[in-house]
Design a protein around this motif. Structure first.
Motif, PDB file in Angstrom:
ATOM      1  N   LEU A  19     107.321  99.427  85.923  1.00  0.00           N
ATOM      2  CA  LEU A  19     105.919  99.458  85.506  1.00  0.00           C
ATOM      3  C   LEU A  19     105.141 100.526  86.262  1.00  0.00           C
ATOM      4  O   LEU A  19     104.218 101.134  85.714  1.00  0.00           O
ATOM      5  N   GLU A  20     105.517 100.756  87.525  1.00  0.00           N
ATOM      6  CA  GLU A  20     104.834 101.797  88.296  1.00  0.00           C
ATOM      7  C   GLU A  20     105.123 103.183  87.725  1.00  0.00           C
ATOM      8  O   GLU A  20     104.261 104.061  87.734  1.00  0.00           O
ATOM      9  N   ARG A  21     106.340 103.370  87.242  1.00  0.00           N
ATOM     10  CA  ARG A  21     106.719 104.684  86.691  1.00  0.00           C
ATOM     11  C   ARG A  21     106.301 104.856  85.237  1.00  0.00           C
ATOM     12  O   ARG A  21     106.430 105.950  84.687  1.00  0.00           O
ATOM     13  N   ALA A  22     105.826 103.784  84.621  1.00  0.00           N
ATOM     14  CA  ALA A  22     105.462 103.856  83.195  1.00  0.00           C
ATOM     15  C   ALA A  22     104.291 104.813  82.994  1.00  0.00           C
ATOM     16  O   ALA A  22     103.396 104.935  83.845  1.00  0.00           O
ATOM     17  N   GLN A  23     104.320 105.502  81.870  1.00  0.00           N
ATOM     18  CA  GLN A  23     103.264 106.450  81.517  1.00  0.00           C
ATOM     19  C   GLN A  23     102.706 106.079  80.141  1.00  0.00           C
ATOM     20  O   GLN A  23     103.088 106.664  79.125  1.00  0.00           O
ATOM     21  N   PRO A  24     101.830 105.087  80.102  1.00  0.00           N
ATOM     22  CA  PRO A  24     101.289 104.652  78.802  1.00  0.00           C
ATOM     23  C   PRO A  24     100.534 105.758  78.080  1.00  0.00           C
ATOM     24  O   PRO A  24     100.547 105.821  76.847  1.00  0.00           O
ATOM     25  N   ASP A  25      99.873 106.634  78.844  1.00  0.00           N
ATOM     26  CA  ASP A  25      99.163 107.735  78.202  1.00  0.00           C
ATOM     27  C   ASP A  25     100.138 108.684  77.506  1.00  0.00           C
ATOM     28  O   ASP A  25      99.846 109.213  76.426  1.00  0.00           O
ATOM     29  N   ARG A  26     101.307 108.873  78.118  1.00  0.00           N
ATOM     30  CA  ARG A  26     102.337 109.711  77.501  1.00  0.00           C
ATOM     31  C   ARG A  26     102.849 109.071  76.212  1.00  0.00           C
ATOM     32  O   ARG A  26     103.075 109.748  75.209  1.00  0.00           O
ATOM     33  N   ALA A  27     102.999 107.746  76.229  1.00  0.00           N
ATOM     34  CA  ALA A  27     103.447 107.042  75.037  1.00  0.00           C
ATOM     35  C   ALA A  27     102.427 107.162  73.907  1.00  0.00           C
ATOM     36  O   ALA A  27     102.789 107.324  72.737  1.00  0.00           O
ATOM     37  N   VAL A  28     101.144 107.095  74.265  1.00  0.00           N
ATOM     38  CA  VAL A  28     100.093 107.231  73.250  1.00  0.00           C
ATOM     39  C   VAL A  28     100.122 108.626  72.634  1.00  0.00           C
ATOM     40  O   VAL A  28      99.968 108.794  71.416  1.00  0.00           O
ATOM     41  N   ILE A  29     100.351 109.645  73.466  1.00  0.00           N
ATOM     42  CA  ILE A  29     100.401 111.024  72.968  1.00  0.00           C
ATOM     43  C   ILE A  29     101.575 111.196  72.010  1.00  0.00           C
ATOM     44  O   ILE A  29     101.447 111.806  70.935  1.00  0.00           O
ATOM     45  N   LEU A  30     102.738 110.654  72.383  1.00  0.00           N
ATOM     46  CA  LEU A  30     103.904 110.761  71.516  1.00  0.00           C
ATOM     47  C   LEU A  30     103.687 110.021  70.206  1.00  0.00           C
ATOM     48  O   LEU A  30     104.095 110.488  69.136  1.00  0.00           O
ATOM     49  N   GLU A  82      88.756 130.174  86.999  1.00  0.00           N
ATOM     50  CA  GLU A  82      87.571 129.733  87.719  1.00  0.00           C
ATOM     51  C   GLU A  82      86.758 128.866  86.780  1.00  0.00           C
ATOM     52  O   GLU A  82      86.410 129.297  85.675  1.00  0.00           O
ATOM     53  N   THR A  83      86.495 127.626  87.194  1.00  0.00           N
ATOM     54  CA  THR A  83      85.886 126.637  86.308  1.00  0.00           C
ATOM     55  C   THR A  83      84.600 126.099  86.908  1.00  0.00           C
ATOM     56  O   THR A  83      84.531 125.814  88.115  1.00  0.00           O
ATOM     57  N   GLN A  84      83.592 125.975  86.056  1.00  0.00           N
ATOM     58  CA  GLN A  84      82.330 125.349  86.430  1.00  0.00           C
ATOM     59  C   GLN A  84      82.184 124.061  85.621  1.00  0.00           C
ATOM     60  O   GLN A  84      82.190 124.089  84.382  1.00  0.00           O
ATOM     61  N   LEU A  85      82.052 122.933  86.336  1.00  0.00           N
ATOM     62  CA  LEU A  85      81.955 121.629  85.685  1.00  0.00           C
ATOM     63  C   LEU A  85      80.522 121.104  85.777  1.00  0.00           C
ATOM     64  O   LEU A  85      79.777 121.465  86.692  1.00  0.00           O
ATOM     65  N   PRO A  86      80.127 120.257  84.859  1.00  0.00           N
ATOM     66  CA  PRO A  86      78.812 119.613  84.963  1.00  0.00           C
ATOM     67  C   PRO A  86      78.749 118.757  86.224  1.00  0.00           C
ATOM     68  O   PRO A  86      79.785 118.323  86.744  1.00  0.00           O
ATOM     69  N   PRO A  87      77.581 118.528  86.759  1.00  0.00           N
ATOM     70  CA  PRO A  87      77.467 117.714  87.981  1.00  0.00           C
ATOM     71  C   PRO A  87      77.937 116.281  87.719  1.00  0.00           C
ATOM     72  O   PRO A  87      77.840 115.770  86.612  1.00  0.00           O
ATOM     73  N   GLY A  88      78.459 115.655  88.782  1.00  0.00           N
ATOM     74  CA  GLY A  88      78.929 114.283  88.651  1.00  0.00           C
ATOM     75  C   GLY A  88      80.424 114.189  88.844  1.00  0.00           C
ATOM     76  O   GLY A  88      81.119 115.185  89.082  1.00  0.00           O
ATOM     77  N   PRO A  89      80.966 112.978  88.769  1.00  0.00           N
ATOM     78  CA  PRO A  89      82.404 112.787  88.972  1.00  0.00           C
ATOM     79  C   PRO A  89      83.230 113.438  87.860  1.00  0.00           C
ATOM     80  O   PRO A  89      82.783 113.556  86.717  1.00  0.00           O
ATOM     81  N   VAL A  90      84.442 113.852  88.233  1.00  0.00           N
ATOM     82  CA  VAL A  90      85.344 114.482  87.263  1.00  0.00           C
ATOM     83  C   VAL A  90      86.037 113.380  86.456  1.00  0.00           C
ATOM     84  O   VAL A  90      86.646 112.472  87.030  1.00  0.00           O
ATOM     85  N   PRO A  91      85.945 113.422  85.127  1.00  0.00           N
ATOM     86  CA  PRO A  91      86.583 112.372  84.304  1.00  0.00           C
ATOM     87  C   PRO A  91      88.107 112.451  84.369  1.00  0.00           C
ATOM     88  O   PRO A  91      88.687 113.483  84.730  1.00  0.00           O
ATOM     89  N   GLU A  92      88.762 111.343  84.008  1.00  0.00           N
ATOM     90  CA  GLU A  92      90.218 111.276  84.072  1.00  0.00           C
ATOM     91  C   GLU A  92      90.885 112.212  83.068  1.00  0.00           C
ATOM     92  O   GLU A  92      92.016 112.645  83.274  1.00  0.00           O
ATOM     93  N   TRP A  93      90.220 112.503  81.954  1.00  0.00           N
ATOM     94  CA  TRP A  93      90.839 113.324  80.913  1.00  0.00           C
ATOM     95  C   TRP A  93      90.786 114.824  81.236  1.00  0.00           C
ATOM     96  O   TRP A  93      91.283 115.651  80.471  1.00  0.00           O
ATOM     97  N   LEU A  94      90.209 115.164  82.406  1.00  0.00           N
ATOM     98  CA  LEU A  94      90.053 116.573  82.781  1.00  0.00           C
ATOM     99  C   LEU A  94      90.907 116.875  84.008  1.00  0.00           C
ATOM    100  O   LEU A  94      90.808 116.192  85.033  1.00  0.00           O
ATOM    101  N   ARG A  95      91.762 117.884  83.901  1.00  0.00           N
ATOM    102  CA  ARG A  95      92.567 118.322  85.045  1.00  0.00           C
ATOM    103  C   ARG A  95      92.108 119.719  85.429  1.00  0.00           C
ATOM    104  O   ARG A  95      92.402 120.706  84.739  1.00  0.00           O
ATOM    105  N   ASP A  96      91.373 119.772  86.530  1.00  0.00           N
ATOM    106  CA  ASP A  96      90.815 121.038  87.014  1.00  0.00           C
ATOM    107  C   ASP A  96      91.694 121.545  88.145  1.00  0.00           C
ATOM    108  O   ASP A  96      91.677 121.016  89.259  1.00  0.00           O
ATOM    109  N   ASP A  97      92.459 122.580  87.853  1.00  0.00           N
ATOM    110  CA  ASP A  97      93.382 123.157  88.820  1.00  0.00           C
ATOM    111  C   ASP A  97      93.087 124.652  88.909  1.00  0.00           C
ATOM    112  O   ASP A  97      92.748 125.277  87.902  1.00  0.00           O
ATOM    113  N   PRO A  98      93.228 125.263  90.104  1.00  0.00           N
ATOM    114  CA  PRO A  98      92.965 126.709  90.202  1.00  0.00           C
ATOM    115  C   PRO A  98      93.850 127.555  89.298  1.00  0.00           C
ATOM    116  O   PRO A  98      93.500 128.687  88.969  1.00  0.00           O
ATOM    117  N   ARG A  99      94.990 127.012  88.887  1.00  0.00           N
ATOM    118  CA  ARG A  99      95.901 127.768  88.031  1.00  0.00           C
ATOM    119  C   ARG A  99      95.733 127.456  86.550  1.00  0.00           C
ATOM    120  O   ARG A  99      96.108 128.262  85.703  1.00  0.00           O
TER     121      ARG A  99
END
Length: 445
Positions: free
Chosen positions: A51-62, A147-164
């Motif tokens: 259950l720890e290794r399960a990826q329900p979001d991946r299953a939904v995408i598939l 280089e990314t500029q985000l709106p103020p506030g917490p970063v949502p889970e659906w957003l992956r902000d990486d320098p690359r």
């Protein structure tokens, strides 16, 4: 009136109490044993780690990819080009003058309307992604990443902000990715695109009425063949869905099951006579035949398949041999039990006519076991159609091998769903056919 107490039963209250107490303990102990067993298997089988290794979001995408397709809008900085393609395929790329109405290209400026207020604006190497209820994400591709500029506030889970890389997927049917080499927008639509004909086919987008009129038309699209065959060939040779390849694989699977089952029945019936005690007096011969049945059916069909693949290589024949070996043991045992339960009076009646031993078997024995023979063979044929799919996945060929090939990459998940549906249809068809044959051959209807 006096009551005669001599015949009244004597109740042993102590024994009754013990019996009630024993039942009460059983009632309590049985559920506790089940709970203890389930608790043991929960940890022994590593369910918490699973259950720890399960990826329900991946299953939904598939699951989404299996019932929908996506259109890629890509701006490639290295080639300085804009591509709009279905599933990102070069063979399914829209011409610049034929872009979908939700994609607007005006020089260096690109506007992609994803609906419901979601809007992507691309200018140069910068993408502005407007997300309702969150704000506007501004991401620019630079030499070493983004280089990314985000709106103020917490970063949502659906957003992956990486320098690359920026990866934003606010909903299942919308996605924006930005890297140093390109900006890519995914827009999902329900259904299986290009299922009937390829994107670049002359038949792409035609309705059933148009195809029917074309099939009857005397003006040929291809001078070398009729329009009807041209339509059929375009469908079968669809490079994305490979209908012709799938149909051939399904036919191989059916033939694998049929050949294996018929071979098992052909060998199992004669051997059953050697295993039946009312037909074979020799104890040694009966024992040897029965142990042969145990050996053949004791080794699973998948193991036989692996053995034959190593011995003879890949191909449907190895699957048919695996089915034949396993079912010879199973059918032989069933047939021998049916032979031991026949009515000997019918055999004696045939013998009284002066019939030979072969004729006694033909007219006195076979008619009695024929209902069992037909019923069991047809049931095994139906079951082997499913088994042949699993055997094929190991390398024996057929639809199972095609299914495994499509599951190797996530991008072909809609093809996987298509093959699974076709397999289920074939299994249902075999079930209906076997039921019809049973009624015809056994019930005489």
């Amino acid at each position: 009136m006096a009551i005669d107490t001599l015949d009244a039963p004597v109740i042993d209250h102590e024994r009754v109490f013990e019996r009630v107490q024993r039942r009460a303990w059983i009632t309590i102990a049985a559920p506790l044993a089940v709970i203890a067993y389930l608790t043991y298997t929960w940890f022994a089988f590593g369910v918490p780690e699973l259950l720890e290794r399960a990826q329900p979001d991946r299953a939904v995408i598939l699951a989404t990819d299996s019932v929908a397709y996506k259109v890629h809008v890509v701006k490639d900085f290295r080639r300085d080009e804009v591509d709009v393609a279905i599933e990102g395929e070069r063979t399914a790329t829209y011409a610049p003058d034929d872009y979908p109405d939700w994609v607007v290209v005006d020089g260096e400026r690109i506007e992609v309307d994803l609906g419901q207020g979601y809007l992507v604006e691309i200018a140069g190497q910068t993408a502005r992604f407007t997300v309702p209820g969150y704000g506007t994400i501004v991401s620019t591709a630079v030499a070493d990443g983004v280089e990314t500029q985000l709106p103020p506030g917490p970063v949502p889970e659906w957003l992956r902000d990486d320098p690359r890389k920026l990866d934003a997927r606010p909903s299942l049917d919308r996605r924006v990715q930005v890297t140093r080499t390109k900006i890519e927008v995914h827009n999902y639509f329900g259904g299986w695109e290009n299922f009937w004909f390829p994107f670049n086919s002359q038949l792409h987008g035609m309705s059933i009425g148009q195809l029917y009129a074309l099939a009857l038309s005397g003006d040929r699209l291809d001078p070398q063949t009729s329009n009807l065959w041209f339509i059929v060939n375009e469908f079968l040779e669809n490079p994305d869905w490979q209908h012709g390849h799938v149909f051939v694989a399904l036919f191989e699977t059916i033939m694998m099951a049929v050949l294996g089952t018929i071979t098992a029945a052909a060998f199992g019936l004669p051997l059953a006579f050697l295993a039946a005690k009312n037909f074979t007096p020799s104890l040694i011969l009966r024992f040897t035949t029965r142990r042969l049945f145990d050996f053949l059916r004791g080794i699973d069909m998948l193991i036989w398949s692996l053995i034959f693949i190593r011995a003879f290589g890949l191909g449907p024949l190895t699957g048919a041999l695996a089915i034949a070996f396993t079912d010879t043991g199973s059918l032989g045992k069933l047939f021998s039990e049916a032979l031991e339960n026949i009515d000997n009076k019918q055999v004696e009646g045939v013998r009284a006519t002066g019939a030979s031993q072969l004729q006694r078997y033909r007219f006195g024995v076979i008619p009695q076991i024929l209902p069992v023979f037909v019923s069991q063979v047809l049931y095994f044929l139906e079951s082997n159609t499913r088994s042949a799919t699993v055997i094929g996945a190991l390398g024996a060929g057929g639809i199972g091998l095609v299914l495994v090939e499509t599951m190797k990459t996530s991008r072909d998940w809609e093809n996987t769903t298509y093959i699974i549906i076709m397999t289920i249809v074939v299994v249902i068809a075999m079930d209906q056919l076997s039921s019809w044959l049973r009624r015809k051959l056994i019930e005489g209807k």
